[in-house]
Design a protein around this motif. Structure first.
Motif, PDB file in Angstrom:
ATOM      1  N   ILE A   1      -4.598  -5.350   2.051  1.00 57.27           N
ATOM      2  CA  ILE A   1      -5.983  -5.845   2.038  1.00 57.27           C
ATOM      3  C   ILE A   1      -6.876  -4.887   1.257  1.00 57.27           C
ATOM      4  CG2 ILE A   1      -8.008  -6.310   3.477  1.00 57.27           C
ATOM      5  CD1 ILE A   1      -6.005  -7.350   5.636  1.00 57.27           C
ATOM      6  N   TRP A   2      -6.712  -3.580   1.479  1.00 60.90           N
ATOM      7  CA  TRP A   2      -7.501  -2.575   0.748  1.00 60.90           C
ATOM      8  C   TRP A   2      -7.251  -2.709  -0.763  1.00 60.90           C
ATOM      9  CZ3 TRP A   2     -10.765   1.421   2.587  1.00 60.90           C
ATOM     10  CH2 TRP A   2     -11.192   2.314   1.609  1.00 60.90           C
ATOM     11  N   ALA A   3      -5.992  -2.783  -1.145  1.00 58.71           N
ATOM     12  CA  ALA A   3      -5.652  -2.890  -2.564  1.00 58.71           C
ATOM     13  C   ALA A   3      -6.267  -4.145  -3.178  1.00 58.71           C
ATOM     14  CB  ALA A   3      -4.132  -2.898  -2.739  1.00 58.71           C
ATOM     15  N   TRP A   4      -6.276  -5.221  -2.420  1.00 62.17           N
ATOM     16  CA  TRP A   4      -6.821  -6.486  -2.897  1.00 62.17           C
ATOM     17  C   TRP A   4      -8.339  -6.409  -3.043  1.00 62.17           C
ATOM     18  CZ3 TRP A   4      -7.423 -11.218   0.762  1.00 62.17           C
ATOM     19  CH2 TRP A   4      -7.861 -12.333   0.043  1.00 62.17           C
ATOM     20  N   LYS A   5      -9.012  -5.900  -2.010  1.00 60.56           N
ATOM     21  CA  LYS A   5     -10.475  -5.898  -2.007  1.00 60.56           C
ATOM     22  C   LYS A   5     -11.084  -4.738  -2.789  1.00 60.56           C
ATOM     23  CE  LYS A   5     -11.012  -9.590   0.391  1.00 60.56           C
ATOM     24  NZ  LYS A   5     -11.569 -10.783  -0.232  1.00 60.56           N
TER      25      LYS A   5
ATOM     26  N   ASP B   1      -9.148  -2.404  -5.071  1.00 59.80           N
ATOM     27  CA  ASP B   1      -8.527  -2.129  -6.369  1.00 59.80           C
ATOM     28  C   ASP B   1      -8.293  -3.374  -7.222  1.00 59.80           C
ATOM     29  OD1 ASP B   1      -8.403   0.586  -6.258  1.00 59.80           O
ATOM     30  OD2 ASP B   1      -6.372   0.673  -5.461  1.00 59.80           O
ATOM     31  N   GLY B   2      -8.555  -4.543  -6.683  1.00 57.20           N
ATOM     32  CA  GLY B   2      -8.359  -5.761  -7.452  1.00 57.20           C
ATOM     33  C   GLY B   2      -6.902  -6.196  -7.579  1.00 57.20           C
ATOM     34  N   PHE B   3      -6.017  -5.613  -6.787  1.00 60.44           N
ATOM     35  CA  PHE B   3      -4.607  -5.987  -6.754  1.00 60.44           C
ATOM     36  C   PHE B   3      -4.483  -7.277  -5.961  1.00 60.44           C
ATOM     37  CE2 PHE B   3      -0.865  -5.889  -3.937  1.00 60.44           C
ATOM     38  CZ  PHE B   3       0.157  -5.889  -4.867  1.00 60.44           C
ATOM     39  N   LYS B   4      -3.816  -8.264  -6.515  1.00 62.78           N
ATOM     40  CA  LYS B   4      -3.657  -9.545  -5.827  1.00 62.78           C
ATOM     41  C   LYS B   4      -2.275  -9.614  -5.203  1.00 62.78           C
ATOM     42  CE  LYS B   4      -4.732 -14.270  -5.771  1.00 62.78           C
ATOM     43  NZ  LYS B   4      -4.516 -14.509  -4.396  1.00 62.78           N
ATOM     44  N   PRO B   5      -2.197  -9.552  -3.861  1.00 64.30           N
ATOM     45  CA  PRO B   5      -0.885  -9.672  -3.218  1.00 64.30           C
ATOM     46  C   PRO B   5      -0.257 -11.032  -3.538  1.00 64.30           C
ATOM     47  CG  PRO B   5      -2.548  -8.929  -1.655  1.00 64.30           C
ATOM     48  CD  PRO B   5      -3.265  -9.337  -2.900  1.00 64.30           C
ATOM     49  N   ASP B   6       1.048 -11.028  -3.787  1.00 61.18           N
ATOM     50  CA  ASP B   6       1.731 -12.297  -4.030  1.00 61.18           C
ATOM     51  C   ASP B   6       2.325 -12.812  -2.723  1.00 61.18           C
ATOM     52  OD1 ASP B   6       4.165 -10.946  -3.608  1.00 61.18           O
ATOM     53  OD2 ASP B   6       4.590 -10.763  -5.744  1.00 61.18           O
ATOM     54  N   LYS B   7       3.017 -13.949  -2.805  1.00 59.31           N
ATOM     55  CA  LYS B   7       3.525 -14.561  -1.574  1.00 59.31           C
ATOM     56  C   LYS B   7       4.539 -13.667  -0.868  1.00 59.31           C
ATOM     57  CE  LYS B   7       7.177 -17.401  -3.637  1.00 59.31           C
ATOM     58  NZ  LYS B   7       7.666 -18.766  -3.810  1.00 59.31           N
ATOM     59  N   TYR B   8       5.274 -12.855  -1.615  1.00 54.50           N
ATOM     60  CA  TYR B   8       6.248 -11.964  -0.984  1.00 54.50           C
ATOM     61  C   TYR B   8       5.569 -10.809  -0.256  1.00 54.50           C
ATOM     62  CZ  TYR B   8       9.395 -14.767  -3.751  1.00 54.50           C
ATOM     63  OH  TYR B   8      10.065 -15.827  -4.291  1.00 54.50           O
TER      64      TYR B   8
END
Length: 110
Positions: A75-79, A81-88
């Protein structure tokens, strides 16, 4: 109510560990000022204190925290750093979270 309290402590501990680590990362990897590293260190110390607020024993608390950390790090990386977690990433984090809920909240008989 005990589960809500416990989850709140895990979330606060996660914010301290990830936030503190992130500040140190920015200091060492991105050339931010030294005070980033100092603040990160202080926040990481706070993480160590916050984790002791759990009522479970050390091993069970830290095993559970590992799964919570996985979810919070994504969640931190997504919100932040702009990293989008994939389905895996989502599937793996979900499995980890289910597992740690079993570890920490399963009824046990003395």
């Amino acid at each position: 109510m005990e589960i809500i309290r416990s989850l709140s402590i895990f979330i606060l501990a996660g914010l301290c560990e990830i936030g503190g680590g992130y500040l140190i990362w920015l200091w060492l990897k991105d050339g931010k000022p030294h005070w980033f590293g100092l603040m990160g260190s202080i926040i990481l110390i706070a993480y160590g204190v916050v984790a002791t607020w759990q009522t479970a024993n050390f091993g069970r608390t830290y095993a559970t925290y590992g799964g919570v950390f996985i979810v919070m790090a994504l969640i931190w990386a997504w919100k932040v750093d702009g990293f989008k977690p994939d389905k895996y990433d989502v599937i793996g984090a979900t499995i980890a979270l289910v597992g740690v809920c079993i570890i920490i909240y399963a009824p046990r008989h003395p």
